[in-house]
Enzyme design. Structure first.
Site, short mmCIF file in Angstrom:
data_model
loop_
_atom_site.label_atom_id
_atom_site.label_comp_id
_atom_site.label_asym_id
_atom_site.label_seq_id
_atom_site.Cartn_x
_atom_site.Cartn_y
_atom_site.Cartn_z
N ALA A 193 0.82 -1.21 0.00
CA ALA A 193 0.00 0.00 0.00
C ALA A 193 0.86 1.26 0.00
CB ALA A 193 -0.94 0.00 1.19
N THR A 194 2.05 1.19 0.58
CA THR A 194 2.91 2.39 0.58
C THR A 194 3.20 2.81 -0.86
OG1 THR A 194 3.87 1.84 2.71
CG2 THR A 194 5.16 3.30 1.30
N ASN A 202 -5.76 3.42 11.06
CA ASN A 202 -5.02 2.25 11.56
C ASN A 202 -4.80 2.29 13.07
OD1 ASN A 202 -3.47 4.41 10.18
ND2 ASN A 202 -1.71 3.46 11.16
N SER A 247 -3.65 -3.47 0.80
CA SER A 247 -2.43 -4.21 1.12
C SER A 247 -2.76 -5.66 1.47
CB SER A 247 -1.75 -3.54 2.31
OG SER A 247 -0.56 -4.20 2.62
N HIS A 277 -0.94 -7.89 3.31
CA HIS A 277 -0.59 -8.47 4.62
C HIS A 277 -1.53 -8.04 5.75
CE1 HIS A 277 1.79 -5.13 6.70
NE2 HIS A 277 1.77 -4.66 5.47
N CYS A 337 4.84 1.56 11.71
CA CYS A 337 5.82 2.39 10.99
C CYS A 337 6.36 3.49 11.88
CB CYS A 337 5.17 3.06 9.78
SG CYS A 337 4.19 1.94 8.85
N1 PLP Z 1 -2.02 2.67 5.15
C1 PLP Z 1 -2.44 2.20 6.32
C2 PLP Z 1 -3.69 2.74 6.93
C3 PLP Z 1 -1.73 1.19 6.97
O1 PLP Z 1 -2.14 0.73 8.15
C4 PLP Z 1 -0.56 0.68 6.34
C5 PLP Z 1 0.25 -0.37 7.00
O2 PLP Z 1 0.84 -0.14 8.03
C6 PLP Z 1 -0.16 1.21 5.10
C7 PLP Z 1 -0.91 2.20 4.55
C8 PLP Z 1 1.08 0.72 4.39
O3 PLP Z 1 0.86 -0.56 3.86
P1 PLP Z 1 2.07 -1.48 3.38
O4 PLP Z 1 2.63 -2.11 4.61
O5 PLP Z 1 1.44 -2.50 2.46
O6 PLP Z 1 3.04 -0.63 2.65
#
Ligand code: PLP
Length: 383
Positions: free
Chosen positions: A70-71, A144, A192, A194, A318
């Site tokens: 997702a990033t 999140n 995403s 995972h 993160c």
């Molecule tokens: N957006 C949200 C709301 C998330 O919780 C996360 C994951 O921590 C991400 C984006 C990023 O996803 P990814 O780990 O697939 O890069």
């Protein structure tokens, strides 16, 4: 006993997902771009996963762009619309926060909408910010850290009426609430693998066919030229299998998850004087609770719970390497102290009643122990 209550950070990979992936890590090793049988079989697997992921969110398979997570999806969507003015919120994930900061460095005007004590934005304020210069609205569907939900359907109609492109970070929403692009007009949707029982390092940007897309990664012609680089075939297959399970299995289990989350919340609140739930009164996911413990350092409680075998977190994964407390909880409470004292518990369909009872006992015992040893007053409520 080991208890995992950090499902918003990542979810355990489902055995059925591993089974689906294994052949693509062994005998089915072909490159999907190759013009022979090995390649064709890998390409078929990627396309079958595209169908599953599309079905999970009510999109057409051709609109699903696989990427590294997702990033990357968020970076791609935000950089696709890089001029004029961008409207976002102060409680976004780091991927959005940093992406819009980059735009700002390039001279783009970024408006960050504040949230109230429940984590909600003022939708009329968002509507006021949409003018001829606005090139993108980008925001979360489900937060999140608190599980708080933004009214995406309402926001999507406002954006559509003003012809302003909308990007939604639906990472925490998919598999937990209905995310259906046939019902809600969203230009870009980031998801995403995972977070729904699939492998890490794979995700998707779902792009409305009428929206523009500038590839972030250039090179070969993979993903119809929108994302270069040999596909993570096994990862994509796992994502497809997880998407299938999320659609058919997991979403139905939200009621039992909510009951366990509510039990955890109610008992902790009853037994720790002055404790509170961040964003409790707003609409939110069934699996998340973010609890503030007066007079307690959240990091200390997380470490002590970890020693007792219970995995929870302060802030997002993160951000947890940083010493700064959560920007999300600070935005809700307007208090550094409250953010320092808050801990997130995130459940899933695999969480059991025994695990919740065990967690309640440890949280209450350890929180009281920290309060005693740090001699802080336990009766300060921040909300
Ligand atoms: N957006 C949200 C709301 C998330 O919780 C996360 C994951 O921590 C991400 C984006 C990023 O996803 P990814 O780990 O697939 O890069």
């Amino acid at each position: 006993m080991r208890v995992y209550l950090d499902h918003n950070s990542t979810t355990p990979i489902d055995n059925r997902v591993v089974d689906a992936m294994l052949p693509y890590l062994t005998e089915q090793f072909g490159n999907p771009s190759s013009a022979h049988g090995f390649g064709a079989s890998a390409a078929r697997a990627v396309e079958a996963s595209r169908v599953e992921v599309a079905e999970l969110v009510g999109a057409e398979p051709r609109d699903v762009l696989f990427c590294s997570g997702a990033t990357e999806a968020i970076n791609t969507a935000i950089s696709a619309v890089a001029d004029g003015k961008v409207v976002t919120t102060v409680v976004e994930h780091a991927a959005t926060l940093r992406s819009v900061e980059r735009l700002e460095e390039r001279g783009v005007d970024v408006v960050r909408l504040p949230v109230d004590s429940q984590g909600l934005i003022d939708v009329s304020r968002l509507a006021e910010e949409l003018d001829a210069r606005t090139s993108l609205v980008t925001l979360l569907w489900a937060n999140n850290e608190t599980g708080g939900l933004f009214p995406i359907t309402e926001i999507a109609s406002i954006c559509a009426a003003r012809s302003v492109p909308l990007h939604v970070d639906a990472v925490q929403a998919v598999g937990r609430i209905s995310v259906d692009l046939r019902e809600t007009q969203i230009d870009y949707l980031s998801i995403s693998s995972h977070k729904i029982g699939g492998p890490k390092g794979v995700g998707a940007l779902v792009v409305n066919p009428s929206s523009t897309l500038r590839p972030l990664i250039v090179g070969g012609h993979q993903e119809r030229g929108a994302r270069a680089g040999t596909e993570n075939v096994a990862g994509i297959v796992g994502f497809g299998a997880a998407a299938h399970l999320a659609r058919t299995d997991i979403a139905r289990r939200q009621d039992s998850i909510r009951a366990l989350r509510d039990q955890l919340e109610t008992e902790i609140l009853a037994r720790i004087p002055g404790s509170w739930v961040n964003g409790q009164k707003g609409p939110r996911l069934a699996n998340t609770t973010n609890i503030g413990f007066p007079g307690i350092d959240g990091d200390e409680l997380v470490a002590m719970l970890d020693a007792a075998g219970i995995a929870v977190s302060t802030g997002s994964a993160c951000g947890s390497a940083s010493v700064e407390p959560s920007h999300v909880i600070r935005a809700l409470t307007k208090s550094y102290e409250a953010a320092k004292s808050s801990v997130r518990f995130s459940l899933s369909h695999i969480t059991s009643p025994t695990e919740i009872s065990y967690t309640i006992e440890y949280v209450v015992r350890l929180a009281k122990e920290i309060q005693r040893t740090t001699h802080k007053s336990p009766n300060v409520s921040h909300l």
